[in-house]
Every structure is written in structure tokens, then in C-alpha cells.
Design a protein around this motif. Structure first.
Motif, short mmCIF file in Angstrom:
data_model
loop_
_atom_site.label_atom_id
_atom_site.label_comp_id
_atom_site.label_asym_id
_atom_site.label_seq_id
_atom_site.Cartn_x
_atom_site.Cartn_y
_atom_site.Cartn_z
N GLU A 87 -2.98 5.12 -9.78
CA GLU A 87 -3.47 6.11 -10.74
C GLU A 87 -3.57 5.44 -12.11
OE1 GLU A 87 -1.04 9.55 -10.91
OE2 GLU A 87 -1.60 10.28 -8.91
N GLN A 132 0.81 -1.21 0.00
CA GLN A 132 0.00 0.00 0.00
C GLN A 132 0.85 1.27 0.00
OE1 GLN A 132 -3.21 -0.02 2.86
NE2 GLN A 132 -3.58 -2.21 2.61
N ASN A 133 2.14 1.15 0.30
CA ASN A 133 3.03 2.31 0.27
C ASN A 133 3.71 2.49 -1.08
OD1 ASN A 133 2.56 3.09 2.97
ND2 ASN A 133 4.04 1.58 3.71
N ARG A 159 -8.37 3.06 -5.66
CA ARG A 159 -7.39 2.87 -4.59
C ARG A 159 -6.50 4.11 -4.45
NH1 ARG A 159 -6.38 -2.17 -2.59
NH2 ARG A 159 -7.64 -3.87 -3.46
N ARG A 160 -6.06 4.38 -3.23
CA ARG A 160 -5.24 5.57 -2.97
C ARG A 160 -3.86 5.49 -3.63
NH1 ARG A 160 -7.20 4.46 2.08
NH2 ARG A 160 -5.17 3.58 2.69
N ASN A 161 -3.34 4.28 -3.78
CA ASN A 161 -1.98 4.14 -4.30
C ASN A 161 -1.94 3.80 -5.79
OD1 ASN A 161 -3.05 1.56 -3.80
ND2 ASN A 161 -1.02 0.65 -3.51
#
Length: 315
Positions: free
Chosen positions: A237, A197-198, A233-235
Motif C-alpha cells: 500500500e 508475498q505474505n 501489488r497485493r501486499n
């Protein structure tokens, strides 16, 4: 019959050959019996361009890819380009296809085209991206992973039905066991996005890749649903490159880029039955410049979602 390379010394004596009926034949040089000494490439300064690669790893690379004396001689006019003679870190490929790196032999699974990943040395596999460099993990430990695709949906984003559609149409045909193994391997690899996730994932995909409807309408719906799901999802694009785009710097084809934990950037490209892992800083910089421009030329993330929803509604 394969080609034969003859190395003839200047001033070598000639011997006349007699024809089948006694007529004069061709005149051929008398070849020396001495062997061409094998020389290791001189590139102490080049090694510094590979930060994080220790001497033991370099030693293993040299053992796996000794530099051919003939290749060395043929490149004697390019001594200022020692990197051409170095055995590059090898990509790894999934089971089913043999990968070559700059023509020096089979490579080794990762992020790539219909697969988009790098496989184990000399293992037949389907190219699929940056998985390992030699035996050093890249994809799993990457800080950033970028992909530009103009041929197929990137391997990390492919739904199961799309993966099967690709392997069902691949030539030469694969067995059921091979297909099942490849599908399971790719689905397992896709856990990277939820596990890491990072890690920042960025994908630029040509609109035509989605519009092609590989596998049919139902498969295409699943592809679009998958892209919409992952884009939330945040991670991650995801950007679509519009089919009509007058400013486009991706003419040279797909590319994959990975930033390692040591903040070293690596590039990866694939072709027909071949792949290249790019680690020279100058060449990686070119790919980074092009990818940055592609992101600016593609639709932004919100416009991409709107386009995908419209395309799904038209199916």
C-alpha cells in the motif's frame, strides 16, 4: 582538547597551587586514587519487555556495549529509568556510514530513508531501515513493514537511477566502487517485496519528496513509474501525504515500524549521522498511534495513483 570529567568527593581536602612568580594560585581538591567500580545495570523487570530475546543474545549485547561507570553515575538521578542504561539491540547499516544508537557507539543494515535499513556492527554504512536487530533478522522475517518518509523515497521503492542520484550527491563523496556496492546491495534488498508475498508493506510518503525531482525529470519519471508499479501489488500500500494538509501528525519526522514473526513491534528512526532502534513497548506504541493517524490523513491508495499519474504527466 577533549572535555575531562572530574568526580570530586564532598569534603575532599584542597591544596594551594603556586603561580609562576610565587603568587598564590588556584586551590584544587586532592583526588582519591580509588577506581569507580563498574556496575551492571539493574533491570530484571525490563528484560521482560523484550520478548523473544534470549539470555545468550542479551549477554552478547552487554559484551558489545558495556555500560560506562561514569554514565551510570551521571544517571544516578534516573534510577527509575533503567532502560536508559541498557545496551539496546543495534541496527545494522549499509557500507559507507557509521550509525550511533542513543549515543552508545556505532551500530550495525534495513528499511529507512534514502537507504532505510539497519548494517553490520561497526561497519561504515548508509542508514537504510530495519534489516537486523543485533544479529537477529528483522526485515526479512517481518510480518508487517510500515514506513513514513518526509525526506526521500523509502529504500525498498527506489529505482536504480534514484539510488545513484542520492549517492552522487552525498558528502563526503563516495568512490565509484562504494557507489556500485551500495547500488547492488539496495537492489538486492528490494527483492524482499516480491519474495515475501505474505508480508504487508505500507508506505506513507510526503508529496514534496516526489515533487523535489531529485536527480532531474528523467529520474523522477522513473520514481513515479516505480511507485505506480509497486502500488499494484497485493501486499503493498502506497499513500501520498498531500503538501497542503492542515491535520498532520508527522511533525517529528520519518519513522519505520516492523512486526516480527513473534508479533513484537520494533521502531526505527534516523537523523544526521545517527539512528535509533526503539523496542520499549510504550515508545513503540507511540509510533504505531502516529503511523495509524498518518494513514488516515494521507490520500487513500486510489487517490494516490491519480495524483502520481497527474504529476508524471506534468513532467
Amino acid at each position: 582538547m577533549g572535555e575531562v570529567l572530574l568526580l570530586i568527593e564532598q569534603g575532599a581536602p584542597l591544596v594551594a597551587l603556586e603561580g609562576p612568580h610565587g603568587q598564590p594560585g588556584a586551590r584544587l581538591p586532592v583526588f582519591s586514587q580509588r577506581q569507580i567500580p563498574a556496575r551492571r545495570p539493574r533491570a530484571p523487570q525490563h528484560r521482560s519487555q523484550h520478548p523473544g530475546v534470549d539470555s545468550e543474545f542479551r549477554r552478547q549485547l552487554f559484551e558489545r556495549n558495556p555500560v560506562s561507570p561514569v554514565r551510570k553515575l551521571l544517571q544516578r538521578d534516573h534510577r527509575d529509568r533503567d532502560e536508559l542504561l541498557l545496551p539496546l539491540p543495534l541496527p545494522v547499516a549499509p557500507a559507507g556510514v557509521e550509525i550511533e544508537v542513543d549515543g552508545v557507539g556505532p551500530a550495525v543494515e534495513g528499511i529507512g530513508t534514502d537507504t532505510g535499513q539497519l548494517p553490520a556492527a561497526r561497519a561504515p554504512v548508509q542508514p537504510s531501515g530495519l534489516d537486523e536487530v543485533g544479529r537477529v533478522p528483522v526485515e526479512e522475517d517481518a510480518v508487517s513493514l510500515y514506513a513514513y518518509e518526509c525526506r526521500a523515497i523509502p529504500g525498498l521503492l527506489q529505482p536504480e537511477a534514484y539510488i545513484r542520484a542520492i549517492f552522487d550527491r552525498r558528502l563526503p563523496p563516495a568512490s565509484e566502487e562504494q557507489i556500485e556496492r551500495e547500488v547492488a546491495s539496495r537492489l538486492d534488498r528490494q527483492q524482499l517485496i516480491s519474495t515475501n508475498q505474505n508480508t504487508a508493506f505500507s508506505f506513507v510518503i510526503e508529496e514534496s519528496v516526489v515533487a523535489r525531482r531529485m536527480g532531474g525529470r528523467d529520474v523522477t519519471r522513473q520514481v513515479i513509474d516505480r511507485l505506480l508499479e509497486m502500488s499494484a501489488r497485493r501486499n503493498v500500500e502506497i499513500q501520498i501525504m498531500a503538501t497542503i494538509q492542515e491535520d498532520h501528525c508527522g511533525i517529528d519526522g520519518q519513522m519505520y515500524l516492523a512486526e516480527t514473526a513473534a508479533h513484537q513491534w520494533l521502531g526505527y528512526t534516523e537523523g544526521q549521522r545517527s539512528s535509533s532502534l526503539i523496542s520499549t513497548p510504550k515508545d513503540v506504541s507511540v509510533l504505531l498511534q502516529r503511523y495509524g493517524r498518518l494513514r488516515s490523513q494521507a490520500l487513500d491508495c486510489r487517490a494516490t495513483v491519480t495524483l502520481l499519474e497527474r504529476m508524471r504527466g506534468a513532467l
